[in-house]
Design a protein around this motif. Structure first.
Motif, mmCIF file in Angstrom:
data_model
loop_
_atom_site.group_PDB
_atom_site.id
_atom_site.type_symbol
_atom_site.label_atom_id
_atom_site.label_comp_id
_atom_site.label_asym_id
_atom_site.label_seq_id
_atom_site.Cartn_x
_atom_site.Cartn_y
_atom_site.Cartn_z
ATOM 1 N N ASP A 86 -44.856 8.726 -13.468
ATOM 2 C CA ASP A 86 -43.874 9.692 -13.993
ATOM 3 C C ASP A 86 -44.566 10.981 -14.412
ATOM 4 O O ASP A 86 -44.088 12.090 -14.126
ATOM 5 C CB ASP A 86 -43.154 9.059 -15.189
ATOM 6 C CG ASP A 86 -41.971 9.904 -15.636
ATOM 7 O OD1 ASP A 86 -41.560 10.792 -14.877
ATOM 8 O OD2 ASP A 86 -41.460 9.680 -16.760
ATOM 9 N N LYS A 87 -45.728 10.822 -15.080
ATOM 10 C CA LYS A 87 -46.472 12.009 -15.459
ATOM 11 C C LYS A 87 -46.945 12.774 -14.232
ATOM 12 O O LYS A 87 -46.928 14.011 -14.194
ATOM 13 C CB LYS A 87 -47.657 11.595 -16.323
ATOM 14 C CG LYS A 87 -48.464 12.774 -16.843
ATOM 15 C CD LYS A 87 -49.609 12.291 -17.722
ATOM 16 C CE LYS A 87 -50.420 13.491 -18.218
ATOM 17 N NZ LYS A 87 -51.570 13.063 -19.036
ATOM 18 N N PHE A 88 -47.353 11.975 -13.210
ATOM 19 C CA PHE A 88 -47.776 12.619 -11.971
ATOM 20 C C PHE A 88 -46.629 13.399 -11.345
ATOM 21 O O PHE A 88 -46.806 14.537 -10.876
ATOM 22 C CB PHE A 88 -48.293 11.550 -10.994
ATOM 23 C CG PHE A 88 -48.564 12.066 -9.608
ATOM 24 C CD1 PHE A 88 -49.690 12.847 -9.338
ATOM 25 C CD2 PHE A 88 -47.680 11.790 -8.566
ATOM 26 C CE1 PHE A 88 -49.925 13.336 -8.061
ATOM 27 C CE2 PHE A 88 -47.913 12.281 -7.291
ATOM 28 C CZ PHE A 88 -49.039 13.052 -7.036
ATOM 29 N N LEU A 89 -45.414 12.739 -11.358
ATOM 30 C CA LEU A 89 -44.241 13.445 -10.808
ATOM 31 C C LEU A 89 -43.918 14.694 -11.622
ATOM 32 O O LEU A 89 -43.620 15.765 -11.058
ATOM 33 C CB LEU A 89 -43.031 12.506 -10.771
ATOM 34 C CG LEU A 89 -43.110 11.335 -9.777
ATOM 35 C CD1 LEU A 89 -41.879 10.454 -9.911
ATOM 36 C CD2 LEU A 89 -43.241 11.858 -8.337
ATOM 37 N N LYS A 90 -43.953 14.537 -12.971
ATOM 38 C CA LYS A 90 -43.679 15.700 -13.822
ATOM 39 C C LYS A 90 -44.709 16.790 -13.615
ATOM 40 O O LYS A 90 -44.369 17.982 -13.511
ATOM 41 C CB LYS A 90 -43.652 15.270 -15.278
ATOM 42 C CG LYS A 90 -42.451 14.419 -15.636
ATOM 43 C CD LYS A 90 -42.462 14.057 -17.109
ATOM 44 C CE LYS A 90 -41.245 13.214 -17.473
ATOM 45 N NZ LYS A 90 -41.239 12.826 -18.905
ATOM 46 N N ASN A 92 -46.474 17.161 -10.991
ATOM 47 C CA ASN A 92 -46.253 17.702 -9.647
ATOM 48 C C ASN A 92 -45.091 18.682 -9.642
ATOM 49 O O ASN A 92 -45.165 19.760 -9.036
ATOM 50 C CB ASN A 92 -45.997 16.543 -8.673
ATOM 51 C CG ASN A 92 -46.049 17.014 -7.217
ATOM 52 O OD1 ASN A 92 -46.562 18.096 -6.937
ATOM 53 N ND2 ASN A 92 -45.552 16.211 -6.299
ATOM 54 N N ASP A 93 -43.989 18.292 -10.371
ATOM 55 C CA ASP A 93 -42.848 19.214 -10.467
ATOM 56 C C ASP A 93 -43.229 20.485 -11.203
ATOM 57 O O ASP A 93 -42.828 21.596 -10.805
ATOM 58 C CB ASP A 93 -41.685 18.529 -11.188
ATOM 59 C CG ASP A 93 -41.067 17.412 -10.354
ATOM 60 O OD1 ASP A 93 -41.224 17.459 -9.109
ATOM 61 O OD2 ASP A 93 -40.429 16.510 -10.937
ATOM 62 N N ALA A 94 -44.008 20.304 -12.298
ATOM 63 C CA ALA A 94 -44.427 21.495 -13.050
ATOM 64 C C ALA A 94 -45.309 22.392 -12.190
ATOM 65 O O ALA A 94 -45.147 23.623 -12.175
ATOM 66 C CB ALA A 94 -45.176 21.066 -14.318
ATOM 67 N N LYS A 95 -46.247 21.744 -11.454
ATOM 68 C CA LYS A 95 -47.107 22.538 -10.561
ATOM 69 C C LYS A 95 -46.278 23.219 -9.487
ATOM 70 O O LYS A 95 -46.502 24.387 -9.150
ATOM 71 C CB LYS A 95 -48.159 21.640 -9.919
ATOM 72 C CG LYS A 95 -49.218 21.139 -10.900
ATOM 73 C CD LYS A 95 -50.213 20.234 -10.208
ATOM 74 C CE LYS A 95 -51.276 19.716 -11.178
ATOM 75 N NZ LYS A 95 -52.239 18.820 -10.522
ATOM 76 N N ARG A 96 -45.283 22.456 -8.961
ATOM 77 C CA ARG A 96 -44.426 23.035 -7.923
ATOM 78 C C ARG A 96 -43.609 24.208 -8.493
ATOM 79 O O ARG A 96 -43.494 25.267 -7.855
ATOM 80 C CB ARG A 96 -43.489 21.964 -7.380
ATOM 81 C CG ARG A 96 -42.565 22.436 -6.265
ATOM 82 C CD ARG A 96 -41.818 21.250 -5.661
ATOM 83 N NE ARG A 96 -40.840 21.692 -4.691
ATOM 84 C CZ ARG A 96 -39.587 22.038 -4.987
ATOM 85 N NH1 ARG A 96 -39.184 21.984 -6.252
ATOM 86 N NH2 ARG A 96 -38.745 22.443 -4.046
ATOM 87 N N SER A 97 -43.050 24.003 -9.754
ATOM 88 C CA SER A 97 -42.281 25.088 -10.391
ATOM 89 C C SER A 97 -43.175 26.290 -10.655
ATOM 90 O O SER A 97 -42.788 27.439 -10.405
ATOM 91 C CB SER A 97 -41.660 24.595 -11.702
ATOM 92 O OG SER A 97 -40.773 23.513 -11.458
ATOM 93 N N ARG A 98 -44.420 25.989 -11.164
ATOM 94 C CA ARG A 98 -45.344 27.102 -11.408
ATOM 95 C C ARG A 98 -45.718 27.791 -10.108
ATOM 96 O O ARG A 98 -45.813 29.037 -10.056
ATOM 97 C CB ARG A 98 -46.607 26.578 -12.111
ATOM 98 C CG ARG A 98 -46.391 26.223 -13.573
ATOM 99 C CD ARG A 98 -47.720 26.093 -14.304
ATOM 100 N NE ARG A 98 -48.541 25.021 -13.760
ATOM 101 C CZ ARG A 98 -48.488 23.760 -14.183
ATOM 102 N NH1 ARG A 98 -47.653 23.421 -15.157
ATOM 103 N NH2 ARG A 98 -49.276 22.827 -13.653
#
Length: 299
Positions: A86-90, A92-98
């Motif tokens: 979940d942290k990896f997904l978050k 990953n999402d944060a990195k993707r959003s950034r």
């Protein structure tokens, strides 16, 4: 759970004792010592069986506890793995959003830099055009410095061109102040003229109103003069009529007095009646006339 197992073992032992065949004859009974040994042997077997079952149950419980611990450990590992995932997904999402935000920012910056570059190109074009115009003006005004240098050379008041330019700027500033003062004075004069015009208009209105009032009063005066003239005419007629009546009264009084005197003299009446009492005079004449008519009727 151990108590339940003991209860089941005791119940099985009790059932076994009940199922044992009891001899019908006394000869069939064993000696009491043998029976006791047999009972002890069976009890020992039962206790050994119970102990074996306890050990088996204990081993199963330990195995179950060990398996439960393994399951808890695996569950913990699974939870940690899920949390990590979940942290990896978050992340990953944060990195993707950034990354997306950074890409948008970079795109906006690129667009902004493009607009700034276009603005700079336009500004460079404008500055080049202004530079060209200034160069043309400088070329056109090239004769002025020479002229100013000649003026400074001829004038004793100025030593250098900046002094002459400073004096010119001072005069221009003075002229601007004078123009500003003239503008202020002109505005004040226009304001005063507006006040004067307003006062003249108000005065004209007041004069017009007063003229209207004077015309009304003049008309009222004329009406009053007409009424006075009519009153004077009536008064004159009244006075003339009164004079005529007074004259007639005087004549009547004079005639009555003369008549009274004639009658009194002829009849020898007393003349003690005042001259102003015309009514008494007429009464005396009337009485005398009545007496005379009675005397003639008696004769």
């Amino acid at each position: 759970m151990t108590s339940d197992l003991e209860e089941r073992v005791r119940a099985a032992f009790h059932d076994k004792l009940l199922l044992m065949k009891i001899p019908e004859k006394e000869d069939d009974f064993l000696p009491s010592g043998c029976c006791l040994l047999e009972k002890r042997r069976e009890e020992t077997e039962v206790e050994q069986a119970l102990l074996a079952q306890k050990e088996e149950f204990q081993m199963k419980m330990e195995s179950l506890q060990h398996r439960r611990q393994e399951l808890a450990s695996k569950e913990k590992q699974l939870k940690e793995a899920v949390l990590k995932f979940d942290k990896f997904l978050k992340d990953n999402d944060a990195k993707r959003s950034r990354a997306l935000r950074k890409a948008q920012e970079e795109q906006q910056q690129a667009t902004q830099r493009g607009r700034e570059a276009e603005h700079l190109r336009q500004e460079i074009t404008r500055l080049l055009s202004a530079k060209e115009k200034l160069q043309q003006r400088l070329k056109a005004h090239k004769a002025f410095p020479e002229f100013l240098q000649k003026v400074v050379a001829k004038a004793e008041q100025f030593q250098e061109i900046p002094e002459l330019v400073g004096r010119f700027q001072t005069l221009m500033a003075t002229q601007a102040k004078l123009a500003e003062r003239e503008l202020v004075n002109r505005e004040a004069m226009e304001e005063e003229h507006a006040h004067l015009q307003k006062y003249v208009e108000e005065s004209s209105n007041q004069i017009l109103q007063q003229n209207n009032q004077i015309a009304q009063l003049q008309a009222q005066l004329e009406q009053a003069q007409i009424r006075v003239h009519k009153g004077e005419s009536i008064w004159n007629r009244i006075q003339n009529t009164a004079a005529e009546k007074t004259l007639q009264v005087g004549q009547i009084k004079l005639a009555a007095w003369n008549l009274f005197q004639m009658v009194a003299k002829h009849r020898k009446l007393p003349a003690d009646v005042p001259q102003e009492d015309t009514e008494a005079q007429l009464d005396a004449v009337s009485v005398n006339q009545t007496l005379q008519e009675g005397h003639e009727f008696s004769e």
